[in-house]
Write an enzyme that holds these catalytic residues in place. Structure first.
Site, PDB file in Angstrom:
ATOM      1  CE  LYS A  98      -6.287  -8.690  -9.404  1.00  0.00           C
ATOM      2  NZ  LYS A  98      -5.492  -7.966  -8.396  1.00  0.00           N
ATOM      3  CB  CYS A 102       1.688  -0.381  -8.348  1.00  0.00           C
ATOM      4  SG  CYS A 102       0.094   0.084  -7.692  1.00  0.00           S
ATOM      5  NE  ARG A 160      -1.982  -0.241  -3.689  1.00  0.00           N
ATOM      6  CZ  ARG A 160      -2.358  -1.206  -4.546  1.00  0.00           C
ATOM      7  NH1 ARG A 160      -1.962  -1.150  -5.789  1.00  0.00           N
ATOM      8  NH2 ARG A 160      -3.086  -2.204  -4.133  1.00  0.00           N
ATOM      9  CG  ASP A 185     -10.297  -2.704  -7.676  1.00  0.00           C
ATOM     10  OD1 ASP A 185     -10.215  -3.763  -7.030  1.00  0.00           O
ATOM     11  OD2 ASP A 185      -9.499  -1.752  -7.556  1.00  0.00           O
ATOM     12  NE  ARG A 226      -0.452  -7.700 -11.757  1.00  0.00           N
ATOM     13  CZ  ARG A 226      -0.647  -6.737 -10.859  1.00  0.00           C
ATOM     14  NH1 ARG A 226      -0.495  -5.481 -11.204  1.00  0.00           N
ATOM     15  NH2 ARG A 226      -0.963  -7.018  -9.609  1.00  0.00           N
TER      16      ARG A 226
HETATM   17  C1  EPZ Z   1      -6.874  -4.254  -2.440  1.00  0.00           C
HETATM   18  O1  EPZ Z   1      -5.643  -3.565  -2.430  1.00  0.00           O
HETATM   19  C2  EPZ Z   1      -7.044  -4.783  -3.847  1.00  0.00           C
HETATM   20  N1  EPZ Z   1      -5.946  -5.705  -4.154  1.00  0.00           N
HETATM   21  C3  EPZ Z   1      -7.048  -3.630  -4.848  1.00  0.00           C
HETATM   22  O2  EPZ Z   1      -7.321  -4.191  -6.135  1.00  0.00           O
HETATM   23  C4  EPZ Z   1      -8.180  -2.682  -4.495  1.00  0.00           C
HETATM   24  O3  EPZ Z   1      -8.137  -1.577  -5.370  1.00  0.00           O
HETATM   25  C5  EPZ Z   1      -8.018  -2.209  -3.043  1.00  0.00           C
HETATM   26  O4  EPZ Z   1      -7.958  -3.344  -2.155  1.00  0.00           O
HETATM   27  C6  EPZ Z   1      -9.164  -1.324  -2.589  1.00  0.00           C
HETATM   28  O5  EPZ Z   1     -10.371  -2.029  -2.715  1.00  0.00           O
HETATM   29  C7  EPZ Z   1      -5.976  -6.946  -3.626  1.00  0.00           C
HETATM   30  O6  EPZ Z   1      -6.884  -7.310  -2.897  1.00  0.00           O
HETATM   31  C8  EPZ Z   1      -4.846  -7.854  -3.999  1.00  0.00           C
HETATM   32  P1  EPZ Z   1      -6.145  -1.146   0.661  1.00  0.00           P
HETATM   33  P2  EPZ Z   1      -5.010  -3.105  -1.008  1.00  0.00           P
HETATM   34  O7  EPZ Z   1      -5.132  -1.588   1.651  1.00  0.00           O
HETATM   35  O8  EPZ Z   1      -5.392  -4.039   0.055  1.00  0.00           O
HETATM   36  C9  EPZ Z   1      -4.225   3.015   1.915  1.00  0.00           C
HETATM   37  C10 EPZ Z   1      -7.038  -4.508  -8.420  1.00  0.00           C
HETATM   38  O9  EPZ Z   1      -7.123  -3.743  -9.376  1.00  0.00           O
HETATM   39  N2  EPZ Z   1      -3.408   2.221   2.833  1.00  0.00           N
HETATM   40  O10 EPZ Z   1      -7.574  -1.452   0.923  1.00  0.00           O
HETATM   41  O11 EPZ Z   1      -3.568  -2.830  -1.250  1.00  0.00           O
HETATM   42  C11 EPZ Z   1      -3.946   2.687   0.475  1.00  0.00           C
HETATM   43  O12 EPZ Z   1      -2.839   3.425  -0.019  1.00  0.00           O
HETATM   44  C12 EPZ Z   1      -6.340  -4.061  -7.167  1.00  0.00           C
HETATM   45  O13 EPZ Z   1      -7.531  -5.664  -8.372  1.00  0.00           O
HETATM   46  C13 EPZ Z   1      -2.544   2.875   3.712  1.00  0.00           C
HETATM   47  O14 EPZ Z   1      -2.456   4.103   3.697  1.00  0.00           O
HETATM   48  O15 EPZ Z   1      -5.753  -1.722  -0.772  1.00  0.00           O
HETATM   49  C14 EPZ Z   1      -5.246   3.095  -0.188  1.00  0.00           C
HETATM   50  O16 EPZ Z   1      -5.241   4.487  -0.365  1.00  0.00           O
HETATM   51  C15 EPZ Z   1      -5.764  -2.666  -7.303  1.00  0.00           C
HETATM   52  N3  EPZ Z   1      -1.790   2.132   4.569  1.00  0.00           N
HETATM   53  C16 EPZ Z   1      -6.295   2.707   0.845  1.00  0.00           C
HETATM   54  O17 EPZ Z   1      -5.598   2.665   2.105  1.00  0.00           O
HETATM   55  C17 EPZ Z   1      -1.888   0.750   4.603  1.00  0.00           C
HETATM   56  O18 EPZ Z   1      -1.200   0.121   5.422  1.00  0.00           O
HETATM   57  C18 EPZ Z   1      -6.966   1.354   0.619  1.00  0.00           C
HETATM   58  O19 EPZ Z   1      -5.939   0.424   0.417  1.00  0.00           O
HETATM   59  C19 EPZ Z   1      -2.753   0.109   3.702  1.00  0.00           C
HETATM   60  C20 EPZ Z   1      -3.511   0.853   2.832  1.00  0.00           C
END
Ligand code: EPZ
Length: 433
Positions: A22, A116, A121, A309, A401
Protein backbone atom coordinates in the site's frame (compact mmCIF):
# COMPACT_ATOMS: atom_id res chain seq x y z
CA UNK A 1 -21.12 -1.31 9.07
CA UNK A 2 -19.37 -4.67 9.22
CA UNK A 3 -17.66 -6.47 12.08
CA UNK A 4 -15.10 -9.25 12.19
CA UNK A 5 -15.93 -12.33 14.29
CA UNK A 6 -12.96 -14.46 15.33
CA UNK A 7 -13.11 -17.68 17.32
CA UNK A 8 -9.73 -18.19 18.95
CA UNK A 9 -7.79 -21.40 19.32
CA UNK A 10 -7.44 -22.45 15.70
CA UNK A 11 -4.07 -23.43 14.25
CA UNK A 12 -2.82 -21.67 11.12
CA UNK A 13 -1.12 -23.94 8.58
CA UNK A 14 -0.39 -23.84 4.87
CA UNK A 15 0.46 -20.97 2.52
CA UNK A 16 -0.47 -17.29 2.79
CA UNK A 17 0.76 -14.49 0.52
CA UNK A 18 1.30 -10.74 0.80
CA UNK A 19 -0.28 -8.44 -1.76
CA UNK A 20 1.45 -5.39 -3.24
CA UNK A 21 2.59 -2.70 -0.81
CA UNK A 22 0.00 0.00 0.00
CA UNK A 23 2.70 2.50 1.04
CA UNK A 24 4.50 2.08 -2.27
CA UNK A 25 1.36 2.05 -4.43
CA UNK A 26 0.02 5.35 -3.05
CA UNK A 27 3.03 7.56 -3.93
CA UNK A 28 3.49 5.58 -7.16
CA UNK A 29 -0.10 6.38 -8.15
CA UNK A 30 0.70 10.05 -7.50
CA UNK A 31 3.89 9.74 -9.60
CA UNK A 32 1.80 8.93 -12.71
CA UNK A 33 0.91 12.65 -12.72
CA UNK A 34 4.51 13.39 -13.74
CA UNK A 35 3.95 12.33 -17.36
CA UNK A 36 1.27 12.66 -20.01
CA UNK A 37 2.12 9.15 -21.17
CA UNK A 38 0.43 5.98 -19.90
CA UNK A 39 1.67 4.19 -16.77
CA UNK A 40 0.68 0.57 -16.18
CA UNK A 41 0.97 -0.49 -12.53
CA UNK A 42 0.94 -4.18 -11.59
CA UNK A 43 0.55 -6.07 -8.27
CA UNK A 44 -1.53 -3.20 -6.89
CA UNK A 45 -3.36 -4.25 -3.68
CA UNK A 46 -7.17 -4.13 -3.65
CA UNK A 47 -7.63 -1.58 -0.84
CA UNK A 48 -10.01 1.29 -0.11
CA UNK A 49 -7.05 3.71 0.02
CA UNK A 50 -6.07 2.71 -3.53
CA UNK A 51 -9.62 3.22 -4.81
CA UNK A 52 -9.59 6.58 -3.13
CA UNK A 53 -6.32 7.70 -4.69
CA UNK A 54 -7.65 6.57 -8.10
CA UNK A 55 -10.73 8.74 -7.51
CA UNK A 56 -8.54 11.77 -6.75
CA UNK A 57 -6.43 11.23 -9.90
CA UNK A 58 -9.64 11.07 -11.95
CA UNK A 59 -10.86 14.26 -10.28
CA UNK A 60 -7.61 15.93 -11.37
CA UNK A 61 -8.29 14.85 -14.97
CA UNK A 62 -6.32 11.61 -15.38
CA UNK A 63 -7.78 8.68 -17.32
CA UNK A 64 -7.86 5.74 -14.87
CA UNK A 65 -8.65 2.15 -15.90
CA UNK A 66 -8.36 -1.17 -14.07
CA UNK A 67 -7.81 -3.91 -16.69
CA UNK A 68 -7.72 -6.54 -13.92
CA UNK A 69 -8.10 -6.58 -10.09
CA UNK A 70 -4.38 -5.87 -9.45
CA UNK A 71 -3.48 -3.85 -12.57
CA UNK A 72 -4.18 -0.15 -13.11
CA UNK A 73 -3.64 1.91 -16.28
CA UNK A 74 -3.28 5.66 -15.67
CA UNK A 75 -2.82 8.43 -18.26
CA UNK A 76 -2.47 11.93 -16.82
CA UNK A 77 -2.83 13.83 -20.12
CA UNK A 78 -4.31 17.16 -19.11
CA UNK A 79 -4.58 17.63 -15.35
CA UNK A 80 -5.65 20.31 -12.89
CA UNK A 81 -3.40 21.53 -10.09
CA UNK A 82 -5.98 21.64 -7.27
CA UNK A 83 -7.11 18.83 -4.94
CA UNK A 84 -9.99 19.91 -2.72
CA UNK A 85 -10.46 19.37 1.03
CA UNK A 86 -13.40 17.02 0.71
CA UNK A 87 -11.18 14.57 -1.18
CA UNK A 88 -7.85 15.07 0.62
CA UNK A 89 -9.21 14.99 4.19
CA UNK A 90 -10.23 11.34 3.84
CA UNK A 91 -6.74 10.07 3.16
CA UNK A 92 -3.48 11.54 4.42
CA UNK A 93 -1.39 10.01 1.65
CA UNK A 94 -2.99 12.48 -0.78
CA UNK A 95 -0.30 14.83 0.54
CA UNK A 96 1.87 13.01 -2.05
CA UNK A 97 0.05 14.85 -4.82
CA UNK A 98 1.95 18.05 -4.02
CA UNK A 99 5.33 16.99 -5.40
CA UNK A 100 4.21 15.67 -8.80
CA UNK A 101 1.80 18.58 -9.42
CA UNK A 102 4.47 21.15 -8.54
CA UNK A 103 7.02 19.23 -10.65
CA UNK A 104 4.82 18.89 -13.75
CA UNK A 105 2.55 21.99 -13.63
CA UNK A 106 4.89 24.24 -11.60
CA UNK A 107 1.98 24.92 -9.25
CA UNK A 108 -0.20 22.99 -6.80
CA UNK A 109 -3.10 23.78 -4.50
CA UNK A 110 -3.70 20.95 -2.04
CA UNK A 111 -5.73 20.90 1.14
CA UNK A 112 -3.73 20.24 4.30
CA UNK A 113 -4.37 16.57 5.18
CA UNK A 114 -5.22 16.94 8.85
CA UNK A 115 -4.28 14.42 11.52
CA UNK A 116 -5.40 10.93 12.38
CA UNK A 117 -5.62 8.75 15.50
CA UNK A 118 -1.90 7.95 15.54
CA UNK A 119 -0.87 11.58 15.83
CA UNK A 120 -1.08 15.12 14.43
CA UNK A 121 0.77 14.11 11.23
CA UNK A 122 2.41 17.52 10.43
CA UNK A 123 3.92 18.21 6.99
CA UNK A 124 6.39 20.94 7.97
CA UNK A 125 9.29 18.91 6.55
CA UNK A 126 7.51 18.53 3.21
CA UNK A 127 7.02 22.32 3.06
CA UNK A 128 10.62 22.93 4.11
CA UNK A 129 11.71 20.70 1.23
CA UNK A 130 9.57 22.53 -1.32
CA UNK A 131 10.93 25.87 -0.10
CA UNK A 132 14.42 24.37 -0.35
CA UNK A 133 13.75 23.83 -4.07
CA UNK A 134 13.05 27.55 -4.41
CA UNK A 135 9.24 27.20 -4.54
CA UNK A 136 6.94 29.87 -3.13
CA UNK A 137 5.09 28.05 -0.33
CA UNK A 138 1.94 29.59 1.11
CA UNK A 139 -0.47 28.05 3.63
CA UNK A 140 -3.84 29.74 3.74
CA UNK A 141 -7.36 28.67 4.80
CA UNK A 142 -6.27 25.03 5.20
CA UNK A 143 -4.65 24.83 1.78
CA UNK A 144 -1.02 24.64 0.66
CA UNK A 145 -0.22 26.76 -2.42
CA UNK A 146 3.00 25.97 -4.28
CA UNK A 147 4.47 28.13 -7.05
CA UNK A 148 7.42 26.32 -8.65
CA UNK A 149 8.02 28.66 -11.61
CA UNK A 150 11.43 29.65 -10.18
CA UNK A 151 12.28 26.27 -8.63
CA UNK A 152 15.80 24.89 -9.02
CA UNK A 153 17.82 21.97 -7.66
CA UNK A 154 19.39 22.42 -4.22
CA UNK A 155 20.80 20.51 -1.25
CA UNK A 156 17.92 19.77 1.19
CA UNK A 157 18.07 18.27 4.71
CA UNK A 158 14.88 16.30 5.41
CA UNK A 159 15.50 15.14 8.98
CA UNK A 160 13.12 15.95 11.82
CA UNK A 161 12.78 15.14 15.50
CA UNK A 162 11.62 11.63 14.66
CA UNK A 163 14.23 11.08 11.94
CA UNK A 164 13.39 10.89 8.24
CA UNK A 165 9.98 11.35 6.61
CA UNK A 166 8.69 8.69 4.20
CA UNK A 167 6.07 10.65 2.27
CA UNK A 168 8.14 13.81 2.71
CA UNK A 169 11.02 12.15 0.86
CA UNK A 170 8.58 10.89 -1.79
CA UNK A 171 7.13 14.37 -2.25
CA UNK A 172 10.45 16.20 -2.65
CA UNK A 173 11.72 13.42 -4.91
CA UNK A 174 8.70 13.71 -7.21
CA UNK A 175 9.12 17.48 -7.45
CA UNK A 176 12.91 17.32 -7.97
CA UNK A 177 12.85 14.89 -10.92
CA UNK A 178 11.36 17.67 -13.12
CA UNK A 179 13.14 20.60 -11.42
CA UNK A 180 16.15 22.01 -13.31
CA UNK A 181 19.53 21.41 -11.68
CA UNK A 182 20.81 18.96 -9.09
CA UNK A 183 18.97 18.25 -5.82
CA UNK A 184 20.62 16.36 -2.97
CA UNK A 185 18.23 15.11 -0.27
CA UNK A 186 20.10 14.44 2.98
CA UNK A 187 18.43 12.25 5.65
CA UNK A 188 16.17 10.79 2.97
CA UNK A 189 13.89 7.93 4.07
CA UNK A 190 15.31 4.52 3.12
CA UNK A 191 12.04 2.57 3.38
CA UNK A 192 11.64 -0.09 0.64
CA UNK A 193 8.54 1.79 -0.53
CA UNK A 194 10.69 4.87 -1.26
CA UNK A 195 13.16 2.65 -3.14
CA UNK A 196 10.24 1.26 -5.17
CA UNK A 197 9.13 4.79 -6.08
CA UNK A 198 12.70 5.69 -7.13
CA UNK A 199 12.94 2.58 -9.30
CA UNK A 200 9.67 3.45 -11.05
CA UNK A 201 10.80 7.09 -11.60
CA UNK A 202 14.08 5.87 -13.12
CA UNK A 203 12.07 3.66 -15.47
CA UNK A 204 10.17 6.81 -16.49
CA UNK A 205 13.48 8.52 -17.33
CA UNK A 206 14.36 10.23 -14.04
CA UNK A 207 18.01 10.56 -13.01
CA UNK A 208 18.29 9.45 -9.35
CA UNK A 209 21.43 8.28 -7.56
CA UNK A 210 21.97 6.80 -4.09
CA UNK A 211 18.68 4.90 -4.18
CA UNK A 212 18.11 3.16 -0.83
CA UNK A 213 20.61 5.37 0.97
CA UNK A 214 19.96 8.40 3.21
CA UNK A 215 21.50 10.64 0.50
CA UNK A 216 19.51 10.89 -2.74
CA UNK A 217 20.89 12.89 -5.68
CA UNK A 218 18.40 13.90 -8.37
CA UNK A 219 19.32 15.57 -11.65
CA UNK A 220 16.21 17.26 -13.05
CA UNK A 221 15.09 16.34 -16.59
CA UNK A 222 12.68 18.13 -18.94
CA UNK A 223 10.07 15.40 -19.13
CA UNK A 224 9.31 11.83 -18.07
CA UNK A 225 7.77 9.01 -20.08
CA UNK A 226 5.29 6.30 -19.21
CA UNK A 227 6.22 2.89 -17.79
CA UNK A 228 5.01 -0.53 -16.75
CA UNK A 229 5.90 -1.11 -13.12
CA UNK A 230 5.24 -3.95 -10.62
CA UNK A 231 4.69 -2.83 -7.02
CA UNK A 232 6.86 -4.58 -4.40
CA UNK A 233 5.31 -6.95 -1.82
CA UNK A 234 3.83 -5.39 1.32
CA UNK A 235 6.36 -5.99 4.11
CA UNK A 236 3.91 -4.84 6.78
CA UNK A 237 1.19 -7.24 5.63
CA UNK A 238 3.83 -9.99 5.42
CA UNK A 239 5.15 -9.09 8.89
CA UNK A 240 1.62 -9.23 10.27
CA UNK A 241 1.22 -12.80 8.98
CA UNK A 242 4.66 -13.78 10.29
CA UNK A 243 3.58 -12.60 13.75
CA UNK A 244 0.28 -14.49 13.30
CA UNK A 245 2.34 -17.62 12.64
CA UNK A 246 4.41 -16.92 15.78
CA UNK A 247 1.17 -16.84 17.80
CA UNK A 248 -0.96 -19.57 16.22
CA UNK A 249 1.01 -21.18 13.43
CA UNK A 250 1.98 -24.75 12.71
CA UNK A 251 4.26 -24.54 9.65
CA UNK A 252 2.51 -21.43 8.34
CA UNK A 253 4.37 -20.40 5.17
CA UNK A 254 4.30 -16.73 4.14
CA UNK A 255 5.09 -16.29 0.43
CA UNK A 256 5.51 -13.45 -2.10
CA UNK A 257 7.50 -11.37 0.35
CA UNK A 258 11.00 -9.83 0.54
CA UNK A 259 12.49 -11.02 3.81
CA UNK A 260 15.42 -8.63 3.35
CA UNK A 261 12.86 -5.87 4.08
CA UNK A 262 11.92 -7.54 7.39
CA UNK A 263 15.32 -8.12 9.01
CA UNK A 264 14.43 -6.12 12.14
CA UNK A 265 11.29 -8.21 12.71
CA UNK A 266 12.84 -11.63 12.06
CA UNK A 267 15.79 -10.65 14.27
CA UNK A 268 13.41 -9.85 17.17
CA UNK A 269 11.37 -13.02 16.65
CA UNK A 270 14.56 -15.07 16.63
CA UNK A 271 15.58 -13.42 19.91
CA UNK A 272 12.18 -14.39 21.34
CA UNK A 273 12.71 -18.00 20.22
CA UNK A 274 10.09 -18.22 17.46
CA UNK A 275 10.69 -21.32 15.31
CA UNK A 276 11.29 -19.95 11.79
CA UNK A 277 12.57 -21.61 8.63
CA UNK A 278 13.75 -19.22 5.92
CA UNK A 279 12.91 -20.96 2.61
CA UNK A 280 14.18 -18.11 0.40
CA UNK A 281 14.10 -14.29 0.39
CA UNK A 282 10.49 -14.65 -0.76
CA UNK A 283 9.23 -17.30 1.66
CA UNK A 284 9.40 -18.14 5.36
CA UNK A 285 7.74 -20.87 7.45
CA UNK A 286 6.77 -19.96 11.03
CA UNK A 287 5.27 -21.93 13.92
CA UNK A 288 4.07 -21.27 17.44
CA UNK A 289 6.81 -22.38 19.82
CA UNK A 290 6.26 -25.53 21.87
CA UNK A 291 7.87 -23.79 24.85
CA UNK A 292 7.04 -20.25 26.03
CA UNK A 293 8.74 -17.46 24.07
CA UNK A 294 11.14 -15.05 25.72
CA UNK A 295 9.86 -11.49 26.19
CA UNK A 296 11.81 -9.00 24.03
CA UNK A 297 12.17 -5.22 24.06
CA UNK A 298 11.35 -3.37 20.84
CA UNK A 299 12.11 0.21 19.79
CA UNK A 300 10.66 1.51 16.54
CA UNK A 301 12.95 3.40 14.15
CA UNK A 302 12.98 4.49 10.51
CA UNK A 303 13.98 1.67 8.13
CA UNK A 304 16.00 -0.53 8.45
CA UNK A 305 15.02 -0.29 12.13
CA UNK A 306 11.92 -1.96 13.57
CA UNK A 307 8.89 -0.66 11.65
CA UNK A 308 6.39 1.43 13.59
CA UNK A 309 3.72 -0.21 11.43
CA UNK A 310 4.49 -3.54 13.12
CA UNK A 311 4.58 -2.20 16.69
CA UNK A 312 0.93 -2.89 17.55
CA UNK A 313 1.12 -6.40 16.12
CA UNK A 314 4.26 -7.08 18.21
CA UNK A 315 2.39 -5.86 21.30
CA UNK A 316 -0.21 -8.60 20.69
CA UNK A 317 2.50 -11.25 20.53
CA UNK A 318 4.19 -9.97 23.69
CA UNK A 319 0.80 -9.85 25.48
CA UNK A 320 0.75 -13.66 25.38
CA UNK A 321 4.49 -14.11 26.06
CA UNK A 322 5.07 -14.62 29.80
CA UNK A 323 7.42 -11.99 31.22
CA UNK A 324 7.98 -8.25 30.84
CA UNK A 325 8.70 -6.62 27.48
CA UNK A 326 9.02 -2.89 26.80
CA UNK A 327 7.82 -1.61 23.45
CA UNK A 328 8.99 1.92 22.69
CA UNK A 329 7.36 3.94 19.91
CA UNK A 330 9.81 6.53 18.60
CA UNK A 331 8.06 7.49 15.35
CA UNK A 332 4.48 8.18 16.53
CA UNK A 333 4.70 8.43 20.36
CA UNK A 334 0.91 8.22 20.74
CA UNK A 335 0.52 5.09 18.63
CA UNK A 336 -1.02 2.96 21.40
CA UNK A 337 -4.72 2.99 20.46
CA UNK A 338 -4.63 -0.81 20.39
CA UNK A 339 -3.63 -1.00 24.08
CA UNK A 340 -6.98 -0.21 25.75
CA UNK A 341 -8.65 -2.70 23.41
CA UNK A 342 -6.08 -5.41 24.17
CA UNK A 343 -6.66 -4.65 27.87
CA UNK A 344 -10.37 -5.44 27.31
CA UNK A 345 -9.17 -8.88 26.23
CA UNK A 346 -7.19 -9.27 29.43
CA UNK A 347 -3.78 -8.01 28.32
CA UNK A 348 -1.69 -6.44 31.09
CA UNK A 349 -0.06 -3.38 29.50
CA UNK A 350 0.92 -0.07 31.10
CA UNK A 351 1.71 3.02 29.03
CA UNK A 352 4.52 5.24 30.29
CA UNK A 353 5.07 8.03 27.72
CA UNK A 354 6.37 6.44 24.49
CA UNK A 355 6.71 3.05 26.22
CA UNK A 356 4.25 0.18 26.47
CA UNK A 357 5.27 -2.05 29.39
CA UNK A 358 3.76 -5.43 28.57
CA UNK A 359 3.38 -8.03 31.31
CA UNK A 360 2.81 -11.04 29.12
CA UNK A 361 0.64 -13.89 30.31
CA UNK A 362 -0.63 -17.18 29.04
CA UNK A 363 -4.00 -16.27 27.64
CA UNK A 364 -6.41 -13.59 26.50
CA UNK A 365 -10.19 -13.78 26.47
CA UNK A 366 -12.38 -12.91 23.52
CA UNK A 367 -14.35 -9.66 23.76
CA UNK A 368 -15.98 -7.00 21.60
CA UNK A 369 -13.20 -4.51 20.70
CA UNK A 370 -12.96 -1.35 18.61
CA UNK A 371 -10.54 -0.86 15.72
CA UNK A 372 -9.08 2.65 15.62
CA UNK A 373 -6.38 2.68 12.96
CA UNK A 374 -5.05 0.33 10.38
CA UNK A 375 -2.34 -1.45 12.35
CA UNK A 376 -4.19 -1.40 15.69
CA UNK A 377 -6.99 -3.29 13.90
CA UNK A 378 -4.51 -5.92 12.76
CA UNK A 379 -3.21 -6.28 16.32
CA UNK A 380 -6.76 -7.00 17.54
CA UNK A 381 -7.26 -9.65 14.86
CA UNK A 382 -4.01 -11.34 15.95
CA UNK A 383 -5.11 -11.27 19.60
CA UNK A 384 -8.49 -12.74 18.60
CA UNK A 385 -6.75 -15.65 16.88
CA UNK A 386 -5.35 -16.85 20.24
CA UNK A 387 -7.97 -15.54 22.69
CA UNK A 388 -10.35 -17.95 24.40
CA UNK A 389 -13.83 -17.61 22.93
CA UNK A 390 -15.18 -15.09 20.46
CA UNK A 391 -13.67 -11.69 19.64
CA UNK A 392 -15.74 -9.13 17.73
CA UNK A 393 -13.73 -6.35 16.05
CA UNK A 394 -15.84 -3.31 15.21
CA UNK A 395 -15.09 -0.48 12.70
CA UNK A 396 -13.14 -2.81 10.43
CA UNK A 397 -13.20 -0.20 7.65
CA UNK A 398 -9.85 0.80 9.20
CA UNK A 399 -8.55 -2.67 8.37
CA UNK A 400 -9.76 -2.56 4.77
CA UNK A 401 -7.65 0.54 4.16
CA UNK A 402 -4.46 -1.49 4.32
CA UNK A 403 -5.10 -5.23 4.28
CA UNK A 404 -6.24 -6.90 1.08
CA UNK A 405 -8.79 -9.58 2.09
CA UNK A 406 -7.07 -10.41 5.41
CA UNK A 407 -10.10 -12.44 6.59
CA UNK A 408 -10.18 -14.58 3.42
CA UNK A 409 -6.42 -15.13 3.60
CA UNK A 410 -6.47 -16.12 7.30
CA UNK A 411 -9.54 -18.34 6.87
CA UNK A 412 -7.77 -20.16 4.03
CA UNK A 413 -5.00 -21.23 6.45
CA UNK A 414 -7.35 -22.34 9.23
CA UNK A 415 -8.56 -19.29 11.14
CA UNK A 416 -12.18 -19.20 12.25
CA UNK A 417 -12.81 -15.63 11.09
CA UNK A 418 -15.88 -14.14 9.42
CA UNK A 419 -16.89 -10.70 8.20
CA UNK A 420 -20.51 -10.07 9.27
CA UNK A 421 -23.01 -7.21 9.33
CA UNK A 422 -22.83 -5.46 12.72
CA UNK A 423 -26.43 -6.45 13.51
CA UNK A 424 -25.32 -10.09 13.71
CA UNK A 425 -23.32 -9.30 16.84
CA UNK A 426 -25.49 -10.84 19.59
CA UNK A 427 -26.37 -8.55 22.50
CA UNK A 428 -25.92 -11.55 24.76
CA UNK A 429 -22.26 -11.14 23.94
CA UNK A 430 -22.29 -8.24 26.38
CA UNK A 431 -24.19 -9.99 29.17
CA UNK A 432 -22.01 -11.23 32.02
CA UNK A 433 -22.44 -14.96 32.33
C1 EPZ B 1 4.42 6.79 6.21
O1 EPZ B 1 3.69 7.84 6.82
C2 EPZ B 1 3.47 5.62 6.14
N1 EPZ B 1 2.32 5.98 5.31
C3 EPZ B 1 3.00 5.23 7.54
O2 EPZ B 1 2.19 4.06 7.41
C4 EPZ B 1 4.21 4.89 8.39
O3 EPZ B 1 3.78 4.61 9.70
C5 EPZ B 1 5.18 6.07 8.39
O4 EPZ B 1 5.54 6.43 7.04
C6 EPZ B 1 6.47 5.76 9.15
O5 EPZ B 1 7.09 4.65 8.56
C7 EPZ B 1 2.47 6.01 3.97
O6 EPZ B 1 3.54 5.75 3.44
C8 EPZ B 1 1.25 6.35 3.17
P1 EPZ B 1 6.63 10.10 8.21
P2 EPZ B 1 4.32 9.34 6.80
O7 EPZ B 1 6.52 11.37 7.45
O8 EPZ B 1 5.14 9.55 5.61
C9 EPZ B 1 6.93 13.29 11.72
C10 EPZ B 1 0.36 2.68 7.78
O9 EPZ B 1 -0.10 2.17 8.80
N2 EPZ B 1 6.84 14.29 10.65
O10 EPZ B 1 7.75 9.18 7.90
O11 EPZ B 1 3.19 10.28 7.07
C11 EPZ B 1 5.68 12.47 11.83
O12 EPZ B 1 4.70 13.11 12.63
C12 EPZ B 1 0.82 4.11 7.80
O13 EPZ B 1 0.52 2.08 6.69
C13 EPZ B 1 6.97 15.64 10.97
O14 EPZ B 1 7.13 15.99 12.14
O15 EPZ B 1 5.26 9.30 8.08
C14 EPZ B 1 6.21 11.20 12.47
O16 EPZ B 1 6.34 11.42 13.85
C15 EPZ B 1 0.58 4.77 9.15
N3 EPZ B 1 6.89 16.57 9.97
C16 EPZ B 1 7.58 11.04 11.83
O17 EPZ B 1 7.96 12.35 11.38
C17 EPZ B 1 6.73 16.19 8.65
O18 EPZ B 1 6.69 17.07 7.78
C18 EPZ B 1 7.64 10.09 10.64
O19 EPZ B 1 6.61 10.46 9.77
C19 EPZ B 1 6.59 14.82 8.35
C20 EPZ B 1 6.66 13.89 9.35
Amino acid sequence: MEVMRIEGGQTLSGNISASGAKNAALPIFAATLLTEETCILENVPNLSDIWFMAQILQHLGAEVEQPDPTTWKITAGTIAHRAPYDLVRKMRASVCLMGPLAGRLKRAEISLPGGCVIGPRPIDMHLKGFAGLGMEVTVDKGYVFLNAEQASGNPIFLGGRHGSTVTGTANILMAAVLTPGETVIECAACEPEVVDLCNMLVQMGAEIFGIGSPTLTIRGVDRLGGCTYRILPDRIEAGTYIIAGSMAGENLTINDIRLSDLAALTDKLKEAGVPMQINSDNSITVSRSESPLKPVDVVTHPHPGFATDLQAQMSSLMSVTPGISIITEKIFPNRFMHVPELQRMGADIAIEGPNAIVKGQAGLSGAPVMASDLRASAALILAGLVAEGITWVLRIYHLDRGYDKIDDKLRAVGANIDRLPEKEMPNTQFELK
